[in-house]
Scaffold this motif. Structure first.
Motif, mmCIF file in Angstrom:
data_model
loop_
_atom_site.group_PDB
_atom_site.id
_atom_site.type_symbol
_atom_site.label_atom_id
_atom_site.label_comp_id
_atom_site.label_asym_id
_atom_site.label_seq_id
_atom_site.Cartn_x
_atom_site.Cartn_y
_atom_site.Cartn_z
ATOM 1 N N GLY A 14 1.031 -1.175 0.014
ATOM 2 C CA GLY A 14 0.113 0.124 -0.191
ATOM 3 C C GLY A 14 0.922 1.227 -0.110
ATOM 4 O O GLY A 14 0.435 2.302 0.191
ATOM 5 N N LEU A 15 2.231 1.097 -0.049
ATOM 6 C CA LEU A 15 3.084 2.253 -0.104
ATOM 7 C C LEU A 15 2.746 3.302 -1.430
ATOM 8 O O LEU A 15 2.534 2.553 -2.528
ATOM 9 C CB LEU A 15 4.465 1.726 -0.234
ATOM 10 C CG LEU A 15 5.632 2.878 -0.302
ATOM 11 C CD1 LEU A 15 5.652 3.693 1.094
ATOM 12 C CD2 LEU A 15 6.932 2.168 -0.373
ATOM 13 N N VAL A 16 2.636 4.473 -1.162
ATOM 14 C CA VAL A 16 2.613 5.195 -2.379
ATOM 15 C C VAL A 16 3.832 5.308 -3.131
ATOM 16 O O VAL A 16 4.779 5.964 -2.625
ATOM 17 C CB VAL A 16 1.784 6.757 -2.046
ATOM 18 C CG1 VAL A 16 1.879 7.658 -3.136
ATOM 19 C CG2 VAL A 16 0.727 6.452 -1.024
ATOM 20 N N VAL A 17 3.847 5.038 -4.219
ATOM 21 C CA VAL A 17 5.165 5.085 -5.207
ATOM 22 C C VAL A 17 5.020 6.184 -5.968
ATOM 23 O O VAL A 17 5.989 6.732 -6.553
ATOM 24 C CB VAL A 17 5.474 3.769 -5.717
ATOM 25 C CG1 VAL A 17 5.909 2.724 -4.926
ATOM 26 C CG2 VAL A 17 4.290 3.123 -6.435
ATOM 27 N N ALA A 122 -8.476 -2.053 1.857
ATOM 28 C CA ALA A 122 -8.787 -3.384 1.435
ATOM 29 C C ALA A 122 -7.519 -4.295 1.316
ATOM 30 O O ALA A 122 -7.242 -5.180 1.773
ATOM 31 C CB ALA A 122 -9.584 -3.522 -0.010
ATOM 32 N N ARG A 123 -6.510 -3.546 0.555
ATOM 33 C CA ARG A 123 -5.248 -4.439 0.585
ATOM 34 C C ARG A 123 -4.375 -4.572 1.598
ATOM 35 O O ARG A 123 -3.795 -5.545 1.691
ATOM 36 C CB ARG A 123 -4.427 -3.547 -0.573
ATOM 37 C CG ARG A 123 -4.706 -3.609 -2.138
ATOM 38 C CD ARG A 123 -3.753 -3.151 -2.941
ATOM 39 N NE ARG A 123 -3.567 -1.682 -2.891
ATOM 40 C CZ ARG A 123 -4.150 -0.654 -3.532
ATOM 41 N NH1 ARG A 123 -5.182 -1.099 -4.439
ATOM 42 N NH2 ARG A 123 -4.050 0.587 -3.255
ATOM 43 N N LEU A 124 -4.625 -3.732 2.521
ATOM 44 C CA LEU A 124 -3.895 -3.587 3.802
ATOM 45 C C LEU A 124 -4.540 -5.088 4.540
ATOM 46 O O LEU A 124 -3.709 -5.521 4.897
ATOM 47 C CB LEU A 124 -4.075 -2.589 4.866
ATOM 48 C CG LEU A 124 -3.166 -1.340 4.409
ATOM 49 C CD1 LEU A 124 -3.482 -0.397 5.236
ATOM 50 C CD2 LEU A 124 -1.693 -1.700 4.829
ATOM 51 N N PHE A 125 -5.794 -4.978 4.562
ATOM 52 C CA PHE A 125 -6.340 -6.072 5.367
ATOM 53 C C PHE A 125 -5.947 -7.303 4.565
ATOM 54 O O PHE A 125 -5.592 -8.462 5.193
ATOM 55 C CB PHE A 125 -7.916 -6.175 5.089
ATOM 56 C CG PHE A 125 -8.721 -7.195 5.813
ATOM 57 C CD1 PHE A 125 -8.907 -7.034 7.232
ATOM 58 C CD2 PHE A 125 -8.755 -8.355 5.423
ATOM 59 C CE1 PHE A 125 -9.344 -7.987 8.044
ATOM 60 C CE2 PHE A 125 -9.291 -9.517 5.884
ATOM 61 C CZ PHE A 125 -9.566 -9.461 7.235
ATOM 62 N N GLY A 149 -5.374 2.963 9.273
ATOM 63 C CA GLY A 149 -4.052 3.076 8.531
ATOM 64 C C GLY A 149 -3.891 3.505 7.390
ATOM 65 O O GLY A 149 -3.116 4.302 6.867
ATOM 66 N N ALA A 150 -5.023 3.354 6.537
ATOM 67 C CA ALA A 150 -4.767 3.853 5.133
ATOM 68 C C ALA A 150 -5.167 5.546 5.271
ATOM 69 O O ALA A 150 -4.346 6.139 4.790
ATOM 70 C CB ALA A 150 -6.117 3.500 4.244
ATOM 71 N N PRO A 188 3.931 3.042 5.810
ATOM 72 C CA PRO A 188 4.567 4.293 5.417
ATOM 73 C C PRO A 188 3.656 5.639 5.960
ATOM 74 O O PRO A 188 3.268 6.411 5.407
ATOM 75 C CB PRO A 188 4.838 4.406 4.294
ATOM 76 C CG PRO A 188 3.410 3.607 3.610
ATOM 77 C CD PRO A 188 3.332 2.569 4.632
ATOM 78 N N ALA A 189 3.434 5.429 7.569
ATOM 79 C CA ALA A 189 2.469 6.586 7.934
ATOM 80 C C ALA A 189 3.206 7.491 8.728
ATOM 81 O O ALA A 189 4.000 7.315 9.726
ATOM 82 C CB ALA A 189 1.491 5.931 8.955
ATOM 83 N N PRO A 190 3.283 8.798 8.107
ATOM 84 C CA PRO A 190 4.040 9.924 8.695
ATOM 85 C C PRO A 190 3.602 10.370 10.108
ATOM 86 O O PRO A 190 2.527 10.001 10.402
ATOM 87 C CB PRO A 190 3.967 11.000 7.596
ATOM 88 C CG PRO A 190 2.647 10.783 6.980
ATOM 89 C CD PRO A 190 2.338 9.186 6.996
#
Length: 283
Positions: A14-17, A122-125, A149-150, A188-190
């Motif tokens: 789920g990391l934003v690339v 959803a992807r995190l889950f 988290g999202a 990657p939660a700031p």
DNA sequence: ACGATTATTGCGTTCTT
DNA sequence: AAGAAAACAATAATCGT
């Protein structure tokens, strides 16, 4: 900057690339039928347990050519439908997944989040499930944790309380759900910045935009040395607002108890933060 | 509302086993 | 290396002004 809807994210974590805008809409194709401009079928979505792809066996009483079906054939189709449905959700994990997807869709909808946030949750889950993080925890807790988290991964202002309010489960469960994801999946939660809380607080209290601007200024220019390490960022925002209100003429004072309610910290903490801003100013 | 004191809670460290 | 425990810091609670 909060980006709202055009990120490319890693399917795994789920990391934003990448953050460029992509058109996921259909391409122009049809020459004659203006009503059918799609080039493909329904898009894949991670927010359904079957990714939106499950085959459905219809209930028409006729076949594809419009010929009526025999009784024997109809009975057979009924049986197939039943078995097909069972096969789709046969295992516990698939049942859990279906449950979680419903919950995630419900939560994200209630929070007014877009499809990107929903899909990332959803992807995190899914990832949590594949890493066996559900053991000993409730599906609901992990689902709620994934939604929170999202939000955190996108620097959104939603608080744990915002998410928790929509669930039936205990606050600590939701928090744990998020923490597990954060720890085990390395989200990657700031860290939350104090100024991200300003809009919500100000609108709740009906504060003028000029007050918000001044508070933001205070936060931006304040050397971080004075505020205790690990201070609740929401409390910092509240303290800055108290200073901003008191120094601007023509702005009605807000009782600290009320500010306390809205910000979610005690009046005590509010005063501490406020005094820190004042001491910075006078220094 | 404020300041001061005390209680609680959460968390990273350190000591054990 | 996993778990218990002593230690610390932030926040909440409470009281007196």
């Amino acid at each position: 900057m909060v980006s709202t809807g055009h990120e490319r994210t890693c399917e795994q974590c789920g990391l934003v690339v990448e953050s460029e805008q992509i058109d996921h809409g259909p391409e122009w194709r049809s020459f004659e039928d203006r009503d059918d401009q799609r080039r493909t079928g329904a898009p894949l979505t991670p927010a359904r347990h079957d990714r939106g792809l499950s085959t459905k066996i219809g209930t028409d009483r006729s076949d594809a050519n419009g010929n009526p079906l025999s009784d024997r054939k109809r009975r057979q189709l009924r049986r197939l439908r039943r078995e097909h449905g069972r096969a789709l959700r046969s295992t516990t994990s698939e049942q859990n997944l279906a449950l979680a997807m419903m919950e995630i869709r419900r939560l994200t909808a209630a929070l007014g989040l877009g499809n990107d946030l929903r899909n990332q949750a959803a992807r995190l889950f899914r990832r949590a499930q594949s890493e066996e993080l559900l053991k000993g925890r409730s599906v609901e807790a992990i689902a709620a944790g994934a939604v929170y988290g999202a939000c955190r991964c996108h620097g959104r202002p939603e608080t744990l309380a915002d998410v928790n309010q929509l669930t039936q489960i205990d606050r600590s469960r939701v928090k744990n759900g998020y923490q597990v994801l954060n720890r085990e999946l390395g989200l990657p939660a700031p860290p939350r910045e104090p100024d991200t809380f300003l809009p919500a607080i100000c609108s709740e209290l009906g504060l003028d935009a000029s007050v918000e601007r001044r508070a933001r200024q205070l936060i931006d220019t304040a050397p971080t040395a004075r505020v205790p390490h690990g201070a609740n960022p929401a409390g910092i925002a509240g303290g800055a607002l108290l200073v901003a209100i008191s120094e601007m003429c023509g702005v009605a004072e807000i009782p600290q108890t009320e500010m306390s309610d809205v910000v979610g910290v005690s009046a005590n903490t509010l005063r501490a933060r406020r005094d820190e801003f004042r001491s910075i100013e006078s220094a």
